[in-house]
Scaffold this motif. Structure first.
Motif, PDB file in Angstrom:
ATOM      1  N   GLN A  60     -19.830  -6.011  -3.913  1.00  0.00           N
ATOM      2  CA  GLN A  60     -19.318  -5.282  -2.837  1.00  0.00           C
ATOM      3  C   GLN A  60     -18.255  -5.955  -2.050  1.00  0.00           C
ATOM      4  O   GLN A  60     -17.427  -5.339  -1.688  1.00  0.00           O
ATOM      5  N   VAL A  61     -18.559  -7.298  -1.585  1.00  0.00           N
ATOM      6  CA  VAL A  61     -17.574  -8.279  -0.950  1.00  0.00           C
ATOM      7  C   VAL A  61     -16.093  -7.966  -1.700  1.00  0.00           C
ATOM      8  O   VAL A  61     -15.297  -7.870  -0.990  1.00  0.00           O
ATOM      9  N   MET A  62     -16.245  -8.362  -2.994  1.00  0.00           N
ATOM     10  CA  MET A  62     -15.187  -8.545  -4.005  1.00  0.00           C
ATOM     11  C   MET A  62     -14.380  -7.090  -3.939  1.00  0.00           C
ATOM     12  O   MET A  62     -13.170  -6.794  -3.912  1.00  0.00           O
ATOM     13  N   PHE A  63     -15.216  -5.915  -3.758  1.00  0.00           N
ATOM     14  CA  PHE A  63     -14.556  -4.770  -3.823  1.00  0.00           C
ATOM     15  C   PHE A  63     -13.902  -4.353  -2.536  1.00  0.00           C
ATOM     16  O   PHE A  63     -12.939  -3.781  -2.830  1.00  0.00           O
ATOM     17  N   ILE A  64     -14.387  -5.079  -1.191  1.00  0.00           N
ATOM     18  CA  ILE A  64     -13.771  -4.568  -0.166  1.00  0.00           C
ATOM     19  C   ILE A  64     -12.488  -5.375  -0.053  1.00  0.00           C
ATOM     20  O   ILE A  64     -11.254  -4.997   0.348  1.00  0.00           O
ATOM     21  N   PHE A  65     -12.230  -6.675  -0.811  1.00  0.00           N
ATOM     22  CA  PHE A  65     -11.090  -7.325  -1.021  1.00  0.00           C
ATOM     23  C   PHE A  65     -10.142  -6.717  -1.752  1.00  0.00           C
ATOM     24  O   PHE A  65      -8.962  -6.283  -1.619  1.00  0.00           O
ATOM     25  N   ILE A  66     -10.628  -6.207  -2.772  1.00  0.00           N
ATOM     26  CA  ILE A  66      -9.801  -5.105  -3.845  1.00  0.00           C
ATOM     27  C   ILE A  66      -9.118  -3.876  -3.006  1.00  0.00           C
ATOM     28  O   ILE A  66      -8.242  -3.576  -3.183  1.00  0.00           O
ATOM     29  N   LEU A  67     -10.063  -3.250  -2.190  1.00  0.00           N
ATOM     30  CA  LEU A  67      -9.539  -2.101  -1.374  1.00  0.00           C
ATOM     31  C   LEU A  67      -8.523  -2.546  -0.427  1.00  0.00           C
ATOM     32  O   LEU A  67      -7.570  -1.844  -0.085  1.00  0.00           O
ATOM     33  N   ALA A  68      -8.624  -3.597   0.059  1.00  0.00           N
ATOM     34  CA  ALA A  68      -7.743  -4.192   1.089  1.00  0.00           C
ATOM     35  C   ALA A  68      -6.305  -4.608   0.236  1.00  0.00           C
ATOM     36  O   ALA A  68      -5.264  -4.176   0.915  1.00  0.00           O
ATOM     37  N   MET A  69      -6.444  -4.918  -0.881  1.00  0.00           N
ATOM     38  CA  MET A  69      -5.411  -5.302  -1.537  1.00  0.00           C
ATOM     39  C   MET A  69      -4.579  -3.862  -2.209  1.00  0.00           C
ATOM     40  O   MET A  69      -3.508  -4.015  -2.239  1.00  0.00           O
ATOM     41  N   ALA A  70      -5.283  -3.043  -2.597  1.00  0.00           N
ATOM     42  CA  ALA A  70      -4.961  -1.795  -2.801  1.00  0.00           C
ATOM     43  C   ALA A  70      -4.309  -1.088  -1.799  1.00  0.00           C
ATOM     44  O   ALA A  70      -3.180  -0.349  -1.996  1.00  0.00           O
ATOM     45  N   ALA A  71      -4.710  -1.251  -0.630  1.00  0.00           N
ATOM     46  CA  ALA A  71      -3.891  -0.497   0.728  1.00  0.00           C
ATOM     47  C   ALA A  71      -2.599  -1.328   0.887  1.00  0.00           C
ATOM     48  O   ALA A  71      -1.695  -0.518   0.975  1.00  0.00           O
ATOM     49  N   ALA A  72      -2.567  -2.670   0.717  1.00  0.00           N
ATOM     50  CA  ALA A  72      -1.359  -3.293   0.721  1.00  0.00           C
ATOM     51  C   ALA A  72      -0.277  -2.938  -0.346  1.00  0.00           C
ATOM     52  O   ALA A  72       0.810  -2.672  -0.005  1.00  0.00           O
ATOM     53  N   GLU A  73      -0.821  -2.729  -1.536  1.00  0.00           N
ATOM     54  CA  GLU A  73      -0.149  -2.097  -2.603  1.00  0.00           C
ATOM     55  C   GLU A  73       0.721  -0.782  -2.494  1.00  0.00           C
ATOM     56  O   GLU A  73       1.737  -0.519  -2.815  1.00  0.00           O
ATOM     57  N   VAL A  74      -0.329   0.172  -1.814  1.00  0.00           N
ATOM     58  CA  VAL A  74       0.265   1.443  -1.587  1.00  0.00           C
ATOM     59  C   VAL A  74       1.271   1.481  -0.359  1.00  0.00           C
ATOM     60  O   VAL A  74       2.421   2.081  -0.591  1.00  0.00           O
ATOM     61  N   SER A  75       1.052   0.629   0.598  1.00  0.00           N
ATOM     62  CA  SER A  75       2.001   0.680   1.461  1.00  0.00           C
ATOM     63  C   SER A  75       3.488   0.077   1.247  1.00  0.00           C
ATOM     64  O   SER A  75       4.418   0.638   1.400  1.00  0.00           O
ATOM     65  N   VAL A  76       3.571  -1.025   0.550  1.00  0.00           N
ATOM     66  CA  VAL A  76       4.783  -1.515  -0.080  1.00  0.00           C
ATOM     67  C   VAL A  76       5.212  -0.688  -0.946  1.00  0.00           C
ATOM     68  O   VAL A  76       6.450  -0.399  -1.156  1.00  0.00           O
ATOM     69  N   GLY A  77       4.531  -0.147  -1.862  1.00  0.00           N
ATOM     70  CA  GLY A  77       4.902   0.781  -3.022  1.00  0.00           C
ATOM     71  C   GLY A  77       5.552   1.878  -2.427  1.00  0.00           C
ATOM     72  O   GLY A  77       6.626   2.342  -2.922  1.00  0.00           O
ATOM     73  N   LEU A  78       4.923   2.750  -1.464  1.00  0.00           N
ATOM     74  CA  LEU A  78       5.658   3.681  -0.670  1.00  0.00           C
ATOM     75  C   LEU A  78       6.762   3.388  -0.164  1.00  0.00           C
ATOM     76  O   LEU A  78       7.973   4.178  -0.174  1.00  0.00           O
ATOM     77  N   ALA A  79       6.939   2.115   0.613  1.00  0.00           N
ATOM     78  CA  ALA A  79       8.123   2.058   1.057  1.00  0.00           C
ATOM     79  C   ALA A  79       9.358   1.715  -0.134  1.00  0.00           C
ATOM     80  O   ALA A  79      10.497   2.076   0.289  1.00  0.00           O
ATOM     81  N   LEU A  80       9.071   1.110  -1.292  1.00  0.00           N
ATOM     82  CA  LEU A  80       9.963   1.151  -2.174  1.00  0.00           C
ATOM     83  C   LEU A  80      10.384   2.410  -3.076  1.00  0.00           C
ATOM     84  O   LEU A  80      11.616   2.487  -3.013  1.00  0.00           O
ATOM     85  N   ILE A  81       9.411   3.379  -2.865  1.00  0.00           N
ATOM     86  CA  ILE A  81       9.508   4.641  -3.545  1.00  0.00           C
ATOM     87  C   ILE A  81      10.585   5.601  -2.538  1.00  0.00           C
ATOM     88  O   ILE A  81      11.438   5.947  -2.951  1.00  0.00           O
ATOM     89  N   ILE A  82      10.484   5.080  -1.119  1.00  0.00           N
ATOM     90  CA  ILE A  82      11.323   5.886  -0.239  1.00  0.00           C
ATOM     91  C   ILE A  82      13.002   5.511  -0.468  1.00  0.00           C
ATOM     92  O   ILE A  82      13.688   6.106  -0.341  1.00  0.00           O
ATOM     93  N   GLN A  83      13.012   4.079  -0.309  1.00  0.00           N
ATOM     94  CA  GLN A  83      14.052   3.493  -0.539  1.00  0.00           C
ATOM     95  C   GLN A  83      15.016   3.703  -1.695  1.00  0.00           C
ATOM     96  O   GLN A  83      16.104   4.080  -1.786  1.00  0.00           O
ATOM     97  N   MET A  84      13.933   3.769  -2.835  1.00  0.00           N
ATOM     98  CA  MET A  84      14.584   4.229  -4.264  1.00  0.00           C
ATOM     99  C   MET A  84      15.067   5.696  -4.337  1.00  0.00           C
ATOM    100  O   MET A  84      16.054   5.862  -4.798  1.00  0.00           O
ATOM    101  N   PHE A  85      14.260   6.493  -3.482  1.00  0.00           N
ATOM    102  CA  PHE A  85      14.649   8.024  -3.493  1.00  0.00           C
ATOM    103  C   PHE A  85      16.007   8.326  -2.549  1.00  0.00           C
ATOM    104  O   PHE A  85      16.642   9.150  -2.994  1.00  0.00           O
ATOM    105  N   LYS A  86      16.071   7.399  -1.446  1.00  0.00           N
ATOM    106  CA  LYS A  86      17.335   7.618  -0.796  1.00  0.00           C
ATOM    107  C   LYS A  86      18.560   7.167  -1.500  1.00  0.00           C
ATOM    108  O   LYS A  86      19.517   7.835  -1.335  1.00  0.00           O
ATOM    109  N   LYS A  87      18.436   6.156  -2.423  1.00  0.00           N
ATOM    110  CA  LYS A  87      19.595   5.535  -3.097  1.00  0.00           C
ATOM    111  C   LYS A  87      19.991   6.646  -4.398  1.00  0.00           C
ATOM    112  O   LYS A  87      20.918   6.644  -4.653  1.00  0.00           O
ATOM    113  N   PHE A  88      18.930   6.803  -4.950  1.00  0.00           N
ATOM    114  CA  PHE A  88      18.999   7.400  -6.507  1.00  0.00           C
ATOM    115  C   PHE A  88      18.679   8.833  -6.388  1.00  0.00           C
ATOM    116  O   PHE A  88      19.049   9.783  -7.488  1.00  0.00           O
TER     117      PHE A  88
END
Length: 101
Positions: A60-88
């Motif tokens: 369960q502790v490891m799953f909490i770390f995975i959830l935190a990593m997934a939240a960071a991945e989503v925030s960075v991924g959405l920022a990349l998607i926004i920049q990519m959509f603005k450009k292309f």
């Protein structure tokens, strides 16, 4: 309710394979990010099942770390998607191949 470890690990493996298939097949970056999320959740499920079978809270502790990593991945991924959509004006990953330079 007690689920046998083999069934939980099998479900995690099936989910991971589905996520990997989605990652390799889809060229839309949003679908690719969702596939990565499915793969992360499958890994978290494997940790929880193993921790439950061994009677420890480590999974369960490891799953909490995975959830935190997934939240960071989503925030960075959405920022990349926004920049990519603005450009292309598209979220097709093949259009991003022109970004190298």
């Amino acid at each position: 309710m007690n689920v046998p470890m083999e069934q939980g690990i099998l479900l995690a493996a099936i989910l991971f394979c589905l996520g990997l298939t989605g990652l390799l097949v889809h060229r839309n970056i949003i679908y690719m990010l969702m596939s990565v999320e499915v793969m992360l959740n499958a890994a978290g499920l494997a940790f929880i099942v193993a921790g439950s079978a061994w009677g420890e809270a480590d999974g369960q502790v490891m799953f909490i770390f995975i959830l935190a990593m997934a939240a960071a991945e989503v925030s960075v991924g959405l920022a990349l998607i926004i920049q990519m959509f603005k450009k292309f004006r598209s979220v097709d990953i093949n259009k991003a191949s022109t970004m190298n330079g």
